[in-house]
Design a protein around this motif. Sequence first.
Motif, PDB file in Angstrom:
ATOM      1  N   GLN A 235       0.501  -5.942 -13.014  1.00 51.27           N
ATOM      2  CA  GLN A 235       0.519  -7.252 -13.630  1.00 51.27           C
ATOM      3  C   GLN A 235       1.416  -7.212 -14.861  1.00 51.27           C
ATOM      4  O   GLN A 235       1.273  -6.354 -15.716  1.00 51.27           O
ATOM      5  CB  GLN A 235      -0.886  -7.663 -14.032  1.00 51.27           C
ATOM      6  CG  GLN A 235      -0.951  -9.053 -14.653  1.00 51.27           C
ATOM      7  CD  GLN A 235      -2.365  -9.433 -15.029  1.00 51.27           C
ATOM      8  OE1 GLN A 235      -3.293  -8.656 -14.813  1.00 51.27           O
ATOM      9  NE2 GLN A 235      -2.536 -10.602 -15.588  1.00 51.27           N
ATOM     10  N   VAL A 236       2.350  -8.160 -14.927  1.00 52.10           N
ATOM     11  CA  VAL A 236       3.278  -8.223 -16.043  1.00 52.10           C
ATOM     12  C   VAL A 236       2.594  -8.875 -17.232  1.00 52.10           C
ATOM     13  O   VAL A 236       1.974  -9.929 -17.108  1.00 52.10           O
ATOM     14  CB  VAL A 236       4.530  -9.032 -15.666  1.00 52.10           C
ATOM     15  CG1 VAL A 236       5.423  -9.220 -16.879  1.00 52.10           C
ATOM     16  CG2 VAL A 236       5.294  -8.332 -14.542  1.00 52.10           C
ATOM     17  N   GLN A 237       2.673  -8.220 -18.366  1.00 46.13           N
ATOM     18  CA  GLN A 237       2.122  -8.790 -19.590  1.00 46.13           C
ATOM     19  C   GLN A 237       3.117  -8.599 -20.718  1.00 46.13           C
ATOM     20  O   GLN A 237       3.719  -7.528 -20.850  1.00 46.13           O
ATOM     21  CB  GLN A 237       0.789  -8.136 -19.945  1.00 46.13           C
ATOM     22  CG  GLN A 237       0.094  -8.800 -21.122  1.00 46.13           C
ATOM     23  CD  GLN A 237      -1.301  -8.234 -21.359  1.00 46.13           C
ATOM     24  OE1 GLN A 237      -1.646  -7.174 -20.854  1.00 46.13           O
ATOM     25  NE2 GLN A 237      -2.096  -8.941 -22.149  1.00 46.13           N
TER      26      GLN A 237
ATOM     27  N   LYS B  30       9.647   2.724 -25.988  1.00 45.28           N
ATOM     28  CA  LYS B  30       8.486   1.930 -26.381  1.00 45.28           C
ATOM     29  C   LYS B  30       8.267   0.738 -25.460  1.00 45.28           C
ATOM     30  O   LYS B  30       7.333  -0.031 -25.650  1.00 45.28           O
ATOM     31  CB  LYS B  30       8.651   1.446 -27.822  1.00 45.28           C
ATOM     32  CG  LYS B  30       8.670   2.576 -28.837  1.00 45.28           C
ATOM     33  CD  LYS B  30       8.791   2.037 -30.259  1.00 45.28           C
ATOM     34  CE  LYS B  30       8.772   3.169 -31.271  1.00 45.28           C
ATOM     35  NZ  LYS B  30       8.887   2.666 -32.663  1.00 45.28           N
ATOM     36  N   ASN B  31       9.171   0.579 -24.489  1.00 48.69           N
ATOM     37  CA  ASN B  31       9.089  -0.552 -23.561  1.00 48.69           C
ATOM     38  C   ASN B  31       8.978  -1.878 -24.316  1.00 48.69           C
ATOM     39  O   ASN B  31       8.147  -2.734 -24.001  1.00 48.69           O
ATOM     40  CB  ASN B  31       7.917  -0.394 -22.588  1.00 48.69           C
ATOM     41  CG  ASN B  31       8.211  -1.036 -21.244  1.00 48.69           C
ATOM     42  OD1 ASN B  31       9.356  -1.076 -20.798  1.00 48.69           O
ATOM     43  ND2 ASN B  31       7.169  -1.535 -20.600  1.00 48.69           N
ATOM     44  N   THR B  32       9.837  -2.017 -25.292  1.00 46.78           N
ATOM     45  CA  THR B  32       9.774  -3.142 -26.223  1.00 46.78           C
ATOM     46  C   THR B  32      11.166  -3.728 -26.437  1.00 46.78           C
ATOM     47  O   THR B  32      12.143  -2.981 -26.509  1.00 46.78           O
ATOM     48  CB  THR B  32       9.202  -2.678 -27.578  1.00 46.78           C
ATOM     49  OG1 THR B  32       7.881  -2.161 -27.373  1.00 46.78           O
ATOM     50  CG2 THR B  32       9.141  -3.819 -28.578  1.00 46.78           C
TER      51      THR B  32
ATOM     52  N   VAL C 131       6.236  -6.382 -26.637  1.00 42.45           N
ATOM     53  CA  VAL C 131       5.834  -5.202 -25.877  1.00 42.45           C
ATOM     54  C   VAL C 131       5.481  -5.626 -24.460  1.00 42.45           C
ATOM     55  O   VAL C 131       4.686  -6.551 -24.260  1.00 42.45           O
ATOM     56  CB  VAL C 131       4.635  -4.505 -26.528  1.00 42.45           C
ATOM     57  CG1 VAL C 131       4.241  -3.277 -25.723  1.00 42.45           C
ATOM     58  CG2 VAL C 131       4.967  -4.110 -27.960  1.00 42.45           C
ATOM     59  N   ALA C 132       6.074  -4.937 -23.500  1.00 39.32           N
ATOM     60  CA  ALA C 132       5.834  -5.256 -22.101  1.00 39.32           C
ATOM     61  C   ALA C 132       4.922  -4.215 -21.464  1.00 39.32           C
ATOM     62  O   ALA C 132       4.983  -3.028 -21.800  1.00 39.32           O
ATOM     63  CB  ALA C 132       7.157  -5.309 -21.345  1.00 39.32           C
ATOM     64  N   SER C 133       4.113  -4.665 -20.541  1.00 36.71           N
ATOM     65  CA  SER C 133       3.290  -3.747 -19.752  1.00 36.71           C
ATOM     66  C   SER C 133       3.332  -4.205 -18.307  1.00 36.71           C
ATOM     67  O   SER C 133       3.508  -5.382 -18.010  1.00 36.71           O
ATOM     68  CB  SER C 133       1.845  -3.715 -20.269  1.00 36.71           C
ATOM     69  OG  SER C 133       1.269  -4.996 -20.221  1.00 36.71           O
ATOM     70  N   GLY C 134       3.193  -3.271 -17.411  1.00 34.86           N
ATOM     71  CA  GLY C 134       3.218  -3.574 -15.989  1.00 34.86           C
ATOM     72  C   GLY C 134       4.587  -3.420 -15.350  1.00 34.86           C
ATOM     73  O   GLY C 134       4.710  -3.509 -14.134  1.00 34.86           O
ATOM     74  N   TYR C 135       5.607  -3.185 -16.162  1.00 36.16           N
ATOM     75  CA  TYR C 135       6.950  -2.973 -15.654  1.00 36.16           C
ATOM     76  C   TYR C 135       7.796  -2.442 -16.805  1.00 36.16           C
ATOM     77  O   TYR C 135       7.356  -2.424 -17.953  1.00 36.16           O
ATOM     78  CB  TYR C 135       7.557  -4.283 -15.134  1.00 36.16           C
ATOM     79  CG  TYR C 135       7.921  -5.235 -16.238  1.00 36.16           C
ATOM     80  CD1 TYR C 135       6.945  -6.001 -16.860  1.00 36.16           C
ATOM     81  CD2 TYR C 135       9.225  -5.336 -16.696  1.00 36.16           C
ATOM     82  CE1 TYR C 135       7.255  -6.843 -17.913  1.00 36.16           C
ATOM     83  CE2 TYR C 135       9.550  -6.177 -17.745  1.00 36.16           C
ATOM     84  CZ  TYR C 135       8.557  -6.931 -18.351  1.00 36.16           C
ATOM     85  OH  TYR C 135       8.870  -7.744 -19.386  1.00 36.16           O
ATOM     86  N   ARG C 136       9.021  -2.038 -16.494  1.00 35.47           N
ATOM     87  CA  ARG C 136       9.922  -1.536 -17.510  1.00 35.47           C
ATOM     88  C   ARG C 136      10.863  -2.648 -17.970  1.00 35.47           C
ATOM     89  O   ARG C 136      11.412  -3.383 -17.164  1.00 35.47           O
ATOM     90  CB  ARG C 136      10.757  -0.382 -16.953  1.00 35.47           C
ATOM     91  CG  ARG C 136       9.940   0.782 -16.387  1.00 35.47           C
ATOM     92  CD  ARG C 136       9.042   1.394 -17.439  1.00 35.47           C
ATOM     93  NE  ARG C 136       9.800   1.864 -18.601  1.00 35.47           N
ATOM     94  CZ  ARG C 136       9.244   2.281 -19.728  1.00 35.47           C
ATOM     95  NH1 ARG C 136       7.915   2.278 -19.869  1.00 35.47           N
ATOM     96  NH2 ARG C 136      10.002   2.697 -20.726  1.00 35.47           N
TER      97      ARG C 136
END
Length: 125
Positions: free
Chosen positions: A1-3, A76-78, A23-28
């Motif tokens: 899930q993309v957040q 940091k996927n940011t 900041v992203a989560s669930g993908y790069r």
Amino acid sequence: QVQLVESGGGSVQAGGSLRLACVASGYRVTSKCMGWFRQAPGKEREGVASMSMRGFISYYADSLKGRFTMSRDSAKNTVYLQMSSLRPEDTAMYYCAAEDYTGNWCPPSLEYNSWGRGTQVTVSS
């Protein structure tokens, strides 16, 4: 899930600076087009900047060039939006968005389907 979660907004005086982070989560963040948008009260949402998966950046308004800089930290996927020489007309809610696109540049017409909740930026004169 993309957040997507934005931070870094606040209240500053004209001429000041802020750095927004998303900041992203669930993908790069290196796998999608990432965009910054803003919406001022009573106005339509407008694009601020976008970065392609290859790292090419587009700024959507001439008034932003030289004042706003988009960047990313893959570790940091940011993604960031460094804003300087802020003006009262920069006051808005700033949003981060993401969408699948593999081209070198994110097209201005790209429809983003993943959005953060936004962070408020208020610039006083």
